[in-house]
Design a protein around this motif. Sequence first.
Motif, PDB file in Angstrom:
ATOM      1  N   LEU A   1      16.619  45.783   9.653  1.00  0.00           N
ATOM      2  CA  LEU A   1      17.260  44.636  10.295  1.00  0.00           C
ATOM      3  C   LEU A   1      17.241  44.756  11.810  1.00  0.00           C
ATOM      4  CD1 LEU A   1      20.341  44.211   7.915  1.00  0.00           C
ATOM      5  CD2 LEU A   1      18.124  43.043   7.824  1.00  0.00           C
ATOM      6  N   LEU A   2      17.588  45.925  12.332  1.00  0.00           N
ATOM      7  CA  LEU A   2      17.581  46.101  13.783  1.00  0.00           C
ATOM      8  C   LEU A   2      16.158  46.080  14.327  1.00  0.00           C
ATOM      9  CD1 LEU A   2      20.328  48.840  14.254  1.00  0.00           C
ATOM     10  CD2 LEU A   2      20.463  46.414  14.891  1.00  0.00           C
ATOM     11  N   ARG A   3      15.231  46.670  13.602  1.00  0.00           N
ATOM     12  CA  ARG A   3      13.841  46.657  14.052  1.00  0.00           C
ATOM     13  C   ARG A   3      13.286  45.240  14.041  1.00  0.00           C
ATOM     14  NH1 ARG A   3      11.930  51.510  10.177  1.00  0.00           N
ATOM     15  NH2 ARG A   3      13.004  50.098   8.759  1.00  0.00           N
ATOM     16  N   GLY A   4      13.643  44.473  13.013  1.00  0.00           N
ATOM     17  CA  GLY A   4      13.189  43.083  12.962  1.00  0.00           C
ATOM     18  C   GLY A   4      13.730  42.263  14.112  1.00  0.00           C
ATOM     19  N   ALA A   5      15.017  42.477  14.466  1.00  0.00           N
ATOM     20  CA  ALA A   5      15.608  41.753  15.592  1.00  0.00           C
ATOM     21  C   ALA A   5      14.966  42.179  16.901  1.00  0.00           C
ATOM     22  CB  ALA A   5      17.118  41.988  15.624  1.00  0.00           C
ATOM     23  N   ALA A   6      14.703  43.470  17.056  1.00  0.00           N
ATOM     24  CA  ALA A   6      14.106  43.974  18.297  1.00  0.00           C
ATOM     25  C   ALA A   6      12.682  43.469  18.488  1.00  0.00           C
ATOM     26  CB  ALA A   6      14.136  45.496  18.301  1.00  0.00           C
ATOM     27  N   ASP A   7      11.957  43.249  17.396  1.00  0.00           N
ATOM     28  CA  ASP A   7      10.554  42.844  17.472  1.00  0.00           C
ATOM     29  C   ASP A   7      10.360  41.333  17.376  1.00  0.00           C
ATOM     30  OD1 ASP A   7       9.626  45.406  17.770  1.00  0.00           O
ATOM     31  OD2 ASP A   7       9.410  45.758  15.627  1.00  0.00           O
ATOM     32  N   ALA A   8      11.449  40.566  17.477  1.00  0.00           N
ATOM     33  CA  ALA A   8      11.325  39.110  17.340  1.00  0.00           C
ATOM     34  C   ALA A   8      10.395  38.523  18.397  1.00  0.00           C
ATOM     35  CB  ALA A   8      12.707  38.459  17.407  1.00  0.00           C
ATOM     36  N   GLY A   9      10.484  39.007  19.635  1.00  0.00           N
ATOM     37  CA  GLY A   9       9.599  38.495  20.684  1.00  0.00           C
ATOM     38  C   GLY A   9       8.137  38.755  20.374  1.00  0.00           C
ATOM     39  N   ALA A  10       7.846  39.954  19.869  1.00  0.00           N
ATOM     40  CA  ALA A  10       6.471  40.278  19.489  1.00  0.00           C
ATOM     41  C   ALA A  10       5.993  39.402  18.350  1.00  0.00           C
ATOM     42  CB  ALA A  10       6.375  41.752  19.102  1.00  0.00           C
TER      43      ALA A  10
ATOM     44  N   ALA B   1      17.101  41.523  23.257  1.00  0.00           N
ATOM     45  CA  ALA B   1      17.012  42.758  22.476  1.00  0.00           C
ATOM     46  C   ALA B   1      17.360  43.966  23.335  1.00  0.00           C
ATOM     47  CB  ALA B   1      15.613  42.908  21.887  1.00  0.00           C
ATOM     48  N   GLU B   2      16.991  43.938  24.614  1.00  0.00           N
ATOM     49  CA  GLU B   2      17.355  45.038  25.504  1.00  0.00           C
ATOM     50  C   GLU B   2      18.863  45.122  25.697  1.00  0.00           C
ATOM     51  OE1 GLU B   2      15.217  44.319  29.073  1.00  0.00           O
ATOM     52  OE2 GLU B   2      13.248  44.791  28.218  1.00  0.00           O
ATOM     53  N   ARG B   3      19.532  43.962  25.767  1.00  0.00           N
ATOM     54  CA  ARG B   3      20.989  43.933  25.950  1.00  0.00           C
ATOM     55  C   ARG B   3      21.743  44.301  24.681  1.00  0.00           C
ATOM     56  NH1 ARG B   3      21.777  38.275  26.586  1.00  0.00           N
ATOM     57  NH2 ARG B   3      23.995  38.757  26.616  1.00  0.00           N
ATOM     58  N   CYS B   4      21.148  44.000  23.519  1.00  0.00           N
ATOM     59  CA  CYS B   4      21.852  44.137  22.246  1.00  0.00           C
ATOM     60  C   CYS B   4      21.370  45.316  21.408  1.00  0.00           C
ATOM     61  CB  CYS B   4      21.696  42.852  21.424  1.00  0.00           C
ATOM     62  SG  CYS B   4      22.420  41.395  22.198  1.00  0.00           S
ATOM     63  N   GLY B   5      20.451  46.119  21.912  1.00  0.00           N
ATOM     64  CA  GLY B   5      19.860  47.188  21.115  1.00  0.00           C
ATOM     65  C   GLY B   5      20.829  48.315  20.794  1.00  0.00           C
ATOM     66  N   PRO B   6      20.478  49.167  19.837  1.00  0.00           N
ATOM     67  CA  PRO B   6      21.357  50.252  19.385  1.00  0.00           C
ATOM     68  C   PRO B   6      21.732  51.244  20.475  1.00  0.00           C
ATOM     69  CG  PRO B   6      19.471  49.988  17.907  1.00  0.00           C
ATOM     70  CD  PRO B   6      19.215  49.125  19.090  1.00  0.00           C
ATOM     71  N   ALA B   7      20.873  51.413  21.490  1.00  0.00           N
ATOM     72  CA  ALA B   7      21.145  52.398  22.535  1.00  0.00           C
ATOM     73  C   ALA B   7      22.178  51.918  23.550  1.00  0.00           C
ATOM     74  CB  ALA B   7      19.843  52.768  23.256  1.00  0.00           C
ATOM     75  N   ILE B   8      22.483  50.622  23.561  1.00  0.00           N
ATOM     76  CA  ILE B   8      23.454  50.063  24.506  1.00  0.00           C
ATOM     77  C   ILE B   8      24.849  50.180  23.911  1.00  0.00           C
ATOM     78  CG2 ILE B   8      24.086  48.056  25.878  1.00  0.00           C
ATOM     79  CD1 ILE B   8      21.336  49.265  26.519  1.00  0.00           C
ATOM     80  N   VAL B   9      25.772  50.765  24.681  1.00  0.00           N
ATOM     81  CA  VAL B   9      27.116  51.039  24.158  1.00  0.00           C
ATOM     82  C   VAL B   9      27.864  49.740  23.891  1.00  0.00           C
ATOM     83  CG1 VAL B   9      27.277  53.302  25.238  1.00  0.00           C
ATOM     84  CG2 VAL B   9      28.014  51.258  26.500  1.00  0.00           C
ATOM     85  N   THR B  10      28.881  49.838  23.047  1.00  0.00           N
ATOM     86  CA  THR B  10      29.567  48.643  22.552  1.00  0.00           C
ATOM     87  C   THR B  10      30.162  47.804  23.670  1.00  0.00           C
ATOM     88  OG1 THR B  10      30.054  49.727  20.448  1.00  0.00           O
ATOM     89  CG2 THR B  10      31.426  47.849  21.047  1.00  0.00           C
ATOM     90  N   TYR B  11      30.800  48.431  24.669  1.00  0.00           N
ATOM     91  CA  TYR B  11      31.540  47.641  25.667  1.00  0.00           C
ATOM     92  C   TYR B  11      30.625  46.782  26.538  1.00  0.00           C
ATOM     93  CZ  TYR B  11      30.353  51.324  29.064  1.00  0.00           C
ATOM     94  OH  TYR B  11      29.686  52.212  29.878  1.00  0.00           O
TER      95      TYR B  11
ATOM     96  N   ASP C   1      21.959  57.541  13.918  1.00  0.00           N
ATOM     97  CA  ASP C   1      22.574  57.264  12.618  1.00  0.00           C
ATOM     98  C   ASP C   1      22.316  55.828  12.188  1.00  0.00           C
ATOM     99  OD1 ASP C   1      23.521  59.841  12.546  1.00  0.00           O
ATOM    100  OD2 ASP C   1      25.503  59.333  13.359  1.00  0.00           O
ATOM    101  N   LEU C   2      22.355  54.897  13.143  1.00  0.00           N
ATOM    102  CA  LEU C   2      22.038  53.505  12.817  1.00  0.00           C
ATOM    103  C   LEU C   2      20.604  53.377  12.314  1.00  0.00           C
ATOM    104  CD1 LEU C   2      23.690  51.536  15.775  1.00  0.00           C
ATOM    105  CD2 LEU C   2      24.280  51.324  13.357  1.00  0.00           C
ATOM    106  N   ALA C   3      19.686  54.066  12.967  1.00  0.00           N
ATOM    107  CA  ALA C   3      18.277  54.006  12.560  1.00  0.00           C
ATOM    108  C   ALA C   3      18.096  54.532  11.145  1.00  0.00           C
ATOM    109  CB  ALA C   3      17.414  54.792  13.535  1.00  0.00           C
ATOM    110  N   ARG C   4      18.799  55.623  10.814  1.00  0.00           N
ATOM    111  CA  ARG C   4      18.689  56.169   9.452  1.00  0.00           C
ATOM    112  C   ARG C   4      19.306  55.224   8.421  1.00  0.00           C
ATOM    113  NH1 ARG C   4      19.367  61.128  12.248  1.00  0.00           N
ATOM    114  NH2 ARG C   4      21.630  60.939  12.192  1.00  0.00           N
ATOM    115  N   ALA C   5      20.369  54.518   8.801  1.00  0.00           N
ATOM    116  CA  ALA C   5      21.025  53.604   7.867  1.00  0.00           C
ATOM    117  C   ALA C   5      20.269  52.290   7.696  1.00  0.00           C
ATOM    118  CB  ALA C   5      22.454  53.311   8.343  1.00  0.00           C
ATOM    119  N   ASP C   6      19.367  51.986   8.642  1.00  0.00           N
ATOM    120  CA  ASP C   6      18.682  50.687   8.662  1.00  0.00           C
ATOM    121  C   ASP C   6      17.486  50.673   7.713  1.00  0.00           C
ATOM    122  OD1 ASP C   6      18.078  48.105   9.366  1.00  0.00           O
ATOM    123  OD2 ASP C   6      17.157  48.627  11.287  1.00  0.00           O
ATOM    124  N   ARG C   7      17.747  50.827   6.436  1.00  0.00           N
ATOM    125  CA  ARG C   7      16.656  50.899   5.452  1.00  0.00           C
ATOM    126  C   ARG C   7      15.942  49.567   5.267  1.00  0.00           C
ATOM    127  NH1 ARG C   7      20.717  54.211   3.357  1.00  0.00           N
ATOM    128  NH2 ARG C   7      21.633  52.480   2.208  1.00  0.00           N
TER     129      ARG C   7
END
Length: 377
Positions: free
Chosen positions: A21-30, A215-225, A12-18
């Motif tokens: 923003l999340l993809r840009g943050a995840a690809d910052a290292g690249a 990005a691995e620690r903060c990505g969408p697949a990692i649960v909130t807690y 759902d986050l991926a669909r909302a991320d028009r």
Amino acid sequence: MLDESLLDAPDDLARADRRGLLRGAADAGARVRTAARHATEAGLADLRPDGRPRAVLIAGPGTAATGVADLLGALAGASAPVIRLHPTGVAHAAGALRWALPGWAGPVDLLLIVTTDGTEPGLAVLAEQAYRRGSSVVAVAPERSPLGEAVDGAHGVLVPMAKAPYQEYDESAAAGPGALWALLTPLLVLLDKLGLVAAAPDSLQRVADRLDRTAERCGPAIVTYSNPAKTLATELADSLPLIWSEGGAAGPAGRRFAATLAELAGRPAIAAELPEALPAHGVLLSGSFAAGADPDDFFRDRVEEPRTLRARIVLLRDRPTGGLTAAPAARELALSHDTAISELEPEEGGELEQLAELLAVTDFATAYLALTSRGHA
């Protein structure tokens, strides 16, 4: 209102991320790796300068240009003044913005131009003005943009802006995390060669690696807690963030966090550096934004009435805990006013690595707030 059900729903986050923003943050290292390669291909890594510039002038539109100037100024310290040239104009549009060199600028000064657009006539005019004054010009802009022709005419150097692996979304607002690193990295290569900052190739590689790990620690697949960025986003829901920073590079990181919260997430935030933040924001902690400002708040009907913003302190630090610090005074002030506090302190490493981690976590938090705020995403 924060829709917390979205936070742990990656699809759902991926669909909302028009806006990507999340993809840009995840690809910052690249982006850092690609931008460093572009800087090398443009010849910046092979420079053999005769000396340092008297001053570094930076021009460009938007949040990314502001962040680049702020970060370079903090990293350069006393090596040379880093001055942002603020635009003027009747509107914030590419064709309306104008820049001008200060009257004293001349052959011993360096002009840096950064833009995610490259169609701004005002930046082309500025490059020509710098050429007439004898100032060196280096620009980071999209490849084959009109600005590139102007920089070439001014005998300057153009570094093509590093693109994301995908371009199906528009990042021209220059506030996304990918844009910041695409513009900043080539200038770190340049200023390292000039002796103004420490950003050797191995250092930039460590920055890219730190961005990847964050990005691995903060990505969408990692649960909130167990996700520091999602946790921060939930803590800032229905709050007025008072972003207090401590340490040289944490100041620009805090100011960028406040700027992107406003521009991307539609959230007000105020940034200040310790120890001056204590008197500057002290009244906010005892006024209408204080946690206990309304004694009847507990009994309010939270369905019928909108929630009132309450101050929450976000403490960003890039210095060791054992050093000279105002953090204990900040915690004491927060406790005395029943104000919640969130703390971010990066893992050990070089200054650039710690800065990268602070930027990455706050960029992810901004993205989560933007995507889960009802009525905004």
